[in-house]
Design an enzyme around this catalytic site. Structure first.
Site, PDB file in Angstrom:
ATOM      1  N   ASP A 127       0.806  -1.229   0.000  1.00  0.00           N
ATOM      2  CA  ASP A 127       0.000   0.000   0.000  1.00  0.00           C
ATOM      3  C   ASP A 127       0.836   1.275   0.000  1.00  0.00           C
ATOM      4  O   ASP A 127       0.323   2.331  -0.344  1.00  0.00           O
ATOM      5  CB  ASP A 127      -0.915   0.029   1.244  1.00  0.00           C
ATOM      6  CG  ASP A 127      -1.820  -1.186   1.314  1.00  0.00           C
ATOM      7  OD1 ASP A 127      -2.278  -1.503   2.427  1.00  0.00           O
ATOM      8  OD2 ASP A 127      -2.034  -1.831   0.276  1.00  0.00           O
ATOM      9  N   ARG A 266     -16.691  -2.965 -18.808  1.00  0.00           N
ATOM     10  CA  ARG A 266     -16.335  -4.192 -18.073  1.00  0.00           C
ATOM     11  C   ARG A 266     -15.458  -3.830 -16.884  1.00  0.00           C
ATOM     12  O   ARG A 266     -14.934  -2.721 -16.806  1.00  0.00           O
ATOM     13  CB  ARG A 266     -15.569  -5.161 -18.994  1.00  0.00           C
ATOM     14  CG  ARG A 266     -16.401  -5.719 -20.148  1.00  0.00           C
ATOM     15  CD  ARG A 266     -17.467  -6.669 -19.680  1.00  0.00           C
ATOM     16  NE  ARG A 266     -18.191  -7.296 -20.794  1.00  0.00           N
ATOM     17  CZ  ARG A 266     -19.238  -6.768 -21.392  1.00  0.00           C
ATOM     18  NH1 ARG A 266     -19.693  -5.561 -21.013  1.00  0.00           N
ATOM     19  NH2 ARG A 266     -19.846  -7.405 -22.378  1.00  0.00           N
TER      20      ARG A 266
HETATM   21  O1  F6P Z   1      -2.396  -4.124   3.310  1.00  0.00           O
HETATM   22  C1  F6P Z   1      -2.218  -4.854   2.133  1.00  0.00           C
HETATM   23  C2  F6P Z   1      -3.548  -5.303   1.581  1.00  0.00           C
HETATM   24  O2  F6P Z   1      -3.329  -6.016   0.409  1.00  0.00           O
HETATM   25  C3  F6P Z   1      -4.518  -4.161   1.315  1.00  0.00           C
HETATM   26  O3  F6P Z   1      -4.204  -3.452   0.130  1.00  0.00           O
HETATM   27  C4  F6P Z   1      -5.815  -4.920   1.247  1.00  0.00           C
HETATM   28  O4  F6P Z   1      -6.953  -4.103   1.476  1.00  0.00           O
HETATM   29  C5  F6P Z   1      -5.628  -5.947   2.376  1.00  0.00           C
HETATM   30  O5  F6P Z   1      -4.230  -6.139   2.506  1.00  0.00           O
HETATM   31  C6  F6P Z   1      -6.269  -7.293   2.110  1.00  0.00           C
HETATM   32  O6  F6P Z   1      -6.126  -8.046   3.302  1.00  0.00           O
HETATM   33  P1  F6P Z   1      -6.256  -9.649   3.293  1.00  0.00           P
HETATM   34  O7  F6P Z   1      -5.112 -10.198   2.489  1.00  0.00           O
HETATM   35  O8  F6P Z   1      -6.164 -10.014   4.745  1.00  0.00           O
HETATM   36  O9  F6P Z   1      -7.580  -9.948   2.683  1.00  0.00           O
END
Ligand code: F6P
Length: 342
Positions: A127, A266
Site C-alpha cells: 500500500d 467491463r
Molecule cells: O495491506 C495490504 C492489503 O493487500 C490491502 O491493500 C488490502 O486491502 C488488504 O491487505 C487485504 O487483506 P487480506 O489479504 O487479509 O484480505
C-alpha cells in the site's frame, strides 16, 4: 552471542524473503544467531519458531511470500496478549526482535517497545501508506503488476470500444492506483484521497469519445468512495486490527458508467495478484537495504526505530512517528496524473 528473532506480520508481499535473508546474513556477520518467529505476532503469543540460519535463507531472495508465514494477529486485542509475547520472548531466549510489517504490525512493535521490548522495524506493504518512509518494499512490485495488467487491458478495451474499470488494492490510500494509473496511461484515476464525482468521470469518458477515442481505462482504488458514500466492502466483519475487507467499488462504478454513458463497460478486480510472485529488482534491493540496516540497528542497540528510505538514503526513524498517521497520496502527484485524464 545475541539471539535475534525475526517476524513478518500483516499482508504478505514480494520482497519479504529478501528482507529476511538480509537480516539473517548481516546478523551472522555481527556474530548473532537468528530465530524465525512464525505467522507474525501469533508466533510470539504462541511460541512458534523455526531455524533461520544461512541454509534457511539460501535461494530465497527472489521468492514471493514469506518463509516465516504471516498473520494479522493483534496481541493488543488479546487477553494478556502483550504479556504472552514478553513471556515467549524470554522463553525462546531472544535478545532482540526485528518486526517486518506495515502500520498494524509496527504499531504493535511500537507498543511493545514502550513496554521495554528491544525491537526494530522494517517497513513493508504494497500500500505504501506507512509514514516515515518514502517507500515501503512491496509497493514497486504491486505497481509493476498493475501496470502490466493495464497494458493488457488497453488492447482488449480498444478492440471492443469498451471502457474497462480496474479495481486495485491500497486500503485507504491511492498510491498503487496513482502510480500504476500514471505508468499505464489510465484515462481516469480514482483514489480515497479525493471523493469520486460520477458525472465528472462520465464527462471525461464522453469527451474522449468525442475525440474519437472509443475506449477508456478507469483505475479505481478499493478504498475510493463515491461522493459521501461509505467504503464498499466485499464482506461483513473486520480483521483483528479493525479493518473491513474492502472490495467491490469497481463493479458499482462499471455499472454506473455504462448506465450513464451507454458505453459498453467491463471490470477487472486485480485482488491478491498484486501481492503474489517474485519481487522486482527495485524491491529486492530496497528490502535488502532495509534488512541490513535493521540488523545494524540491533547491533547498535537503537531499539524503537524503523529503517526508512529518505531520498536514496536509508535512515532510522522512531516507530512512534512512523505509525502516527497514514501517508496519503501527495496532491501534487495526483494533480500531475490529472493532466492526462479524459
Ligand atoms: O495491506 C495490504 C492489503 O493487500 C490491502 O491493500 C488490502 O486491502 C488488504 O491487505 C487485504 O487483506 P487480506 O489479504 O487479509 O484480505
Amino acid at each position: 552471542m545475541k539471539r535475534v528473532g525475526v517476524l513478518t506480520g500483516g499482508g504478505d508481499c514480494p520482497g519479504l524473503n529478501a528482507a529476511i535473508r538480509a537480516i539473517v546474513r548481516r546478523s551472522h556477520q555481527h556474530g548473532f544467531e537468528s530465530v524465525g518467529i512464525l505467522e507474525g505476532w501469533r508466533g510470539l503469543t504462541e511460541g512458534l519458531t523455526r531455524d533461520l540460519d544461512r541454509d534457511a535463507v539460501s535461494g530465497i531472495l527472489h521468492v514471493g511470500g514469506t518463509i516465516l508465514k504471516t498473520s494479522r494477529t493483534n496481541p493488543s486485542k488479546m487477553e494478556g496478549g502483550f504479556e504472552k509475547v514478553e513471556a515467549n520472548f524470554k522463553k525462546i531466549g531472544l535478545d532482540a526482535l526485528v518486526a517486518i510489517g506495515g502500520e498494524d504490525t509496527l504499531g504493535v512493535a511500537r507498543s511493545l517497545h514502550e513496554r521495554g521490548l528491544p525491537v526494530v522495524g522494517v517497513p513493508k506493504t504494497i500500500d505504501n501508506d506507512l509514514g516515515g518512509t518514502d517507500f515501503t518494499f512491496g509497493f514497486n512490485t504491486a505497481v509493476s503488476i498493475v501496470t502490466e495488467a493495464i497494458d493488457r487491458l488497453h488492447s482488449t478495451a480498444e478492440s471492443h470500444n469498451r471502457a474497462i474499470v480496474v479495481e486495485v488494492m491500497g486500503r485507504h490510500t491511492g498510491w498503487i492506483a496513482t502510480y500504476a494509473g500514471i505508468a499505464g496511461g489510465a484515462d481516469v484515476i480514482l483514489v480515497p484521497e479525493f471523493p469520486v464525482d460520477l458525472e465528472n468521470v462520465c464527462n471525461h469518458l464522453r469527451s474522449r469519445h468525442k475525440l474519437g477515442r472509443s475506449f477508456s481505462i478507469v483505475v479505481v482504488a478499493e478504498g475510493a468512495r463515491i461522493g459521501k458514500d461509505e467504503n464498499i466492502v466485499s464482506s461483513r466483519g473486520t480483521d483483528a486490527f479493525g479493518h473491513a475487507r474492502l472490495g467491490g467499488i469497481g463493479m458499482i462504478l462499471a455499472e454506473e458508467i455504462e448506465k450513464r454513458t451507454g458505453f459498453e463497460t467491463r471490470v477487472t478486480s486485480l485482488g491478491h495478484v498484486q501481492r503474489g510472485g517474485s519481487p522486482t529488482a527495485f524491491d529486492r534491493v530496497l528490502a535488502t537495504r532495509y534488512g541490513v540496516f535493521a540488523a545494524d540497528l540491533v547491533k547498535e542497540g537503537k531499539f524503537g526505530k524503523m529503517a526508512a528510505l529518505r531520498g536514496n538514503d536509508i535512515v532510522a526513524v522512531d516507530l512512534a512517528d512512523a505509525v502516527k498517521s497514514l501517508k496519503t497520496v501527495d496532491p501534487r502527484l495526483f494533480e500531475l496524473a490529472g493532466v492526462f485524464f479524459g
